[in-house]
Design an enzyme around this catalytic site. Structure first.
Site, PDB file in Angstrom:
ATOM      1  N   PRO A  61       3.955 -12.348  -9.185  1.00  0.00           N
ATOM      2  CA  PRO A  61       3.275 -11.482  -8.211  1.00  0.00           C
ATOM      3  C   PRO A  61       2.166 -10.655  -8.867  1.00  0.00           C
ATOM      4  CG  PRO A  61       5.672 -11.244  -8.062  1.00  0.00           C
ATOM      5  CD  PRO A  61       5.397 -12.046  -9.279  1.00  0.00           C
ATOM      6  N   ASN A  66       0.837  -1.209   0.000  1.00  0.00           N
ATOM      7  CA  ASN A  66       0.000   0.000   0.000  1.00  0.00           C
ATOM      8  C   ASN A  66       0.871   1.259   0.000  1.00  0.00           C
ATOM      9  OD1 ASN A  66      -2.057   1.913   2.056  1.00  0.00           O
ATOM     10  ND2 ASN A  66      -2.761   1.117   0.130  1.00  0.00           N
ATOM     11  N   ARG A  87       3.963  -0.084   8.824  1.00  0.00           N
ATOM     12  CA  ARG A  87       4.796  -1.203   8.387  1.00  0.00           C
ATOM     13  C   ARG A  87       5.958  -1.474   9.332  1.00  0.00           C
ATOM     14  NH1 ARG A  87       3.703   2.567   4.949  1.00  0.00           N
ATOM     15  NH2 ARG A  87       2.290   2.191   3.186  1.00  0.00           N
ATOM     16  N   ARG A  92       8.175   6.637  -2.607  1.00  0.00           N
ATOM     17  CA  ARG A  92       8.229   6.629  -1.142  1.00  0.00           C
ATOM     18  C   ARG A  92       8.873   5.344  -0.612  1.00  0.00           C
ATOM     19  NH1 ARG A  92       5.586   7.016   4.082  1.00  0.00           N
ATOM     20  NH2 ARG A  92       4.065   5.418   3.634  1.00  0.00           N
ATOM     21  N   ASP A 132       0.096  -7.476  -8.205  1.00  0.00           N
ATOM     22  CA  ASP A 132      -0.212  -6.233  -7.497  1.00  0.00           C
ATOM     23  C   ASP A 132      -1.340  -5.540  -8.255  1.00  0.00           C
ATOM     24  OD1 ASP A 132       1.333  -5.536  -9.771  1.00  0.00           O
ATOM     25  OD2 ASP A 132       1.546  -3.551  -8.929  1.00  0.00           O
ATOM     26  N   LYS A 192       1.099 -11.527  -2.029  1.00  0.00           N
ATOM     27  CA  LYS A 192       1.845 -10.681  -2.965  1.00  0.00           C
ATOM     28  C   LYS A 192       3.271 -10.419  -2.488  1.00  0.00           C
ATOM     29  CE  LYS A 192       3.273  -6.872  -5.067  1.00  0.00           C
ATOM     30  NZ  LYS A 192       4.337  -5.973  -4.601  1.00  0.00           N
TER      31      LYS A 192
END
Length: 269
Positions: A225, A116, A166, A121, A227, A208
DNA sequence: ACCCAGGAAATTC
DNA sequence: GAATTTCATGGG
């Protein structure tokens, strides 16, 4: 040193296609980065790869494998291109992508951070993680901190990297890896579903992030994967195909498609 | 102010 | 159990 006759390898395409977050392009077009505790500078001149700051021994023991230079991507592209015309186009769009052999813990930690989140970033958080807890090599280049070092941290200790919610996921992963509860080299050899389940013992690791760790950190090239970009791409560009249809090199196909999709957002408007 | 970002956990139905 | 909400943070 110089390595001749390198095909199917483009530095920008490989190092900035969303699989790794720590390579920096310099003003002169070269790339600098750290892996396995070593800082190198890379440039490409036609089919010659020029590596500064490396010994012959390190090239043989680390970098040839890191950049996956033993694998014949030309043949793989030929085979993948037969599967679907849009995959053929995606491979032609960035024919110099290779799947790196990143260090397992770095890949795991980086993709925990990725959830997310957006790529600029993610790069910032990973960079601050290294600046704060890695070891300085020179200037603003640091090693990736070990799982052992991060396992000793609290979420408050990680506040400077601004990873948000996180932070506790990173620490849980570090604890399980450093403590031996999860042995990433054993995960590398596991059957794929078992490997996924093992990684998903970590809080903050779902399917993922597990698949990204397997593909980018443990070189399981059949991992695909999904996403948000890949789900969009599958629904829009490959509605008749499933991830398993891409075969033992599906992870490479996934990377062509991911990069192609991200560079062509208008396809999904 | 609102929306989204290489998702997953926590809560609710 | 499946669907929805929440989770920090930054940038557009």
């Amino acid at each position: 040193m110089r390595v001749e006759n390198i095909k199917d390898f483009d530095l920008a395409q490989t190092l900035d296609c969303g699989q790794a977050f720590r390579w920096r392009e310099q003003e002169d077009g070269s790339f600098r980065g750290v892996a396995h505790g070593r800082l190198i500078t890379l440039r490409k001149d036609d089919e010659t790869l020029i590596i500064d700051g490396v010994s012959d021994g390190d090239y043989d023991s680390i970098w040839r494998n890191y950049f996956d230079l033993e694998l014949d991507y030309g043949s793989i592209k030929t085979e993948l291109s037969k599967l679907h015309p849009t995959l053929s186009e995606a491979a032609k769009f960035a024919p110099g992508i290779r799947i790196l052999n990143q260090e397992p813990w770095e890949a795991l930690c980086s993709f925990i951070i990725s959830q997310n989140n957006n790529i600029p970033r993610i790069k910032g958080i990973v960079e601050r993680l290294c600046q704060n807890f890695g070891e300085q090599i020179e200037d603003d280049f640091y090693t990736f901190p070990s799982a052992e070092k991060i396992a000793a941290m609290t979420p408050d200790d990680l506040a400077p990297i601004r990873a948000g919610f996180r932070a506790r996921y990173i620490i849980d992963g570090a604890e399980k890896v450093a403590g031996g509860e999860i042995n990433l080299e054993e995960v590398r050899e596991m059957e794929i579903e078992e490997a996924r389940k093992e990684l998903m013992k970590i809080t903050g690791v779902g399917v993922k992030v597990a698949d990204c760790t397997l593909l980018y950190g443990l070189h399981r090239l059949d991992c695909f994967p999904l996403d948000v970009w890949m789900k969009r791409a599958m629904a829009t560009l490959f509605p008749e195909m499933k991830p398993g249809d891409f075969g033992k090199y599906g992870g490479i196909a996934q990377q062509y498609i991911f990069h192609y999709s991200r560079m062509h957002p208008e396809l999904f408007e």
